[in-house]
Design a protein around this motif. Structure first.
Motif, PDB file in Angstrom:
ATOM      1  N   ASP A 128      -5.827   7.098   6.127  1.00 43.47           N
ATOM      2  CA  ASP A 128      -6.222   6.839   4.751  1.00 43.47           C
ATOM      3  C   ASP A 128      -5.010   7.069   3.867  1.00 43.47           C
ATOM      4  N   VAL A 129      -4.640   6.037   3.131  1.00 43.91           N
ATOM      5  CA  VAL A 129      -3.523   6.114   2.190  1.00 43.91           C
ATOM      6  C   VAL A 129      -4.124   5.791   0.826  1.00 43.91           C
ATOM      7  N   GLY A 130      -4.202   6.793  -0.026  1.00 45.77           N
ATOM      8  CA  GLY A 130      -4.934   6.610  -1.274  1.00 45.77           C
ATOM      9  C   GLY A 130      -6.395   6.331  -0.932  1.00 45.77           C
ATOM     10  N   THR A 131      -6.909   5.246  -1.452  1.00 44.65           N
ATOM     11  CA  THR A 131      -8.307   4.880  -1.187  1.00 44.65           C
ATOM     12  C   THR A 131      -8.425   3.766  -0.152  1.00 44.65           C
ATOM     13  N   GLU A 132      -7.311   3.428   0.478  1.00 46.54           N
ATOM     14  CA  GLU A 132      -7.315   2.333   1.455  1.00 46.54           C
ATOM     15  C   GLU A 132      -6.931   2.834   2.842  1.00 46.54           C
TER      16      GLU A 132
ATOM     17  N   LEU B 254       0.829  -1.205   0.000  1.00 46.33           N
ATOM     18  CA  LEU B 254       0.000   0.000   0.000  1.00 46.33           C
ATOM     19  C   LEU B 254       0.864   1.256   0.000  1.00 46.33           C
TER      20      LEU B 254
ATOM     21  N   ALA C 292       4.091   6.548  -0.528  1.00 45.86           N
ATOM     22  CA  ALA C 292       4.029   7.060   0.846  1.00 45.86           C
ATOM     23  C   ALA C 292       5.178   6.503   1.669  1.00 45.86           C
TER      24      ALA C 292
ATOM     25  N   ARG D 103       2.647   1.537  -3.472  1.00 42.56           N
ATOM     26  CA  ARG D 103       1.738   1.926  -4.556  1.00 42.56           C
ATOM     27  C   ARG D 103       1.347   3.395  -4.501  1.00 42.56           C
ATOM     28  N   ASN D 104       1.383   3.973  -3.312  1.00 43.13           N
ATOM     29  CA  ASN D 104       0.973   5.366  -3.139  1.00 43.13           C
ATOM     30  C   ASN D 104       2.146   6.323  -2.943  1.00 43.13           C
TER      31      ASN D 104
END
Length: 108
Positions: A83-87, A37, A43, A40-41
């Protein structure tokens, strides 16, 4: 209002921010899902760990944030959600402060 455990500063239940760490993180652990996660972001885990350790518990409701302040004071488990992106990313520090884990809710 709750006191910052280390500095004695007054913190509001709404902001829960401290300029100094409120508790030790212990060993840092991340699940494969959490690492994916973050990757992908684009972060950085350090940002979320710092927010967690300084009293910014993310998307928790005020009551849960206040529970975290009590958990810090009495050495219970501390949980944050970001919240990281949409997850959602969870950060959990164990009661004995031996470790902090970054994980997805589905990996709990």
């Amino acid at each position: 209002m709750e006191k910052n455990i280390q500095s004695g500063k007054q913190l509001s239940a709404k902001t829960q921010l401290s300029t100094t760490p409120l508790f030790p993180l212990g060993a840092l652990v991340a699940t494969p899902g959490a690492l994916d996660l973050l990757d992908r972001n684009g972060a950085n885990a350090t940002v979320y760990l710092s927010r967690h350790q300084h009293g910014d518990f993310g998307t928790l409701c005020p009551d849960d944030a206040q529970e975290n302040m009590t958990a810090i004071k009495y050495r219970f488990r501390v949980i944050s959600a970001y919240d990281v992106g949409t997850e959602r990313l969870w950060v959990i520090t164990e009661a004995d402060r031996s470790s902090t884990t970054l994980l997805l809710p589905s990996e709990y």
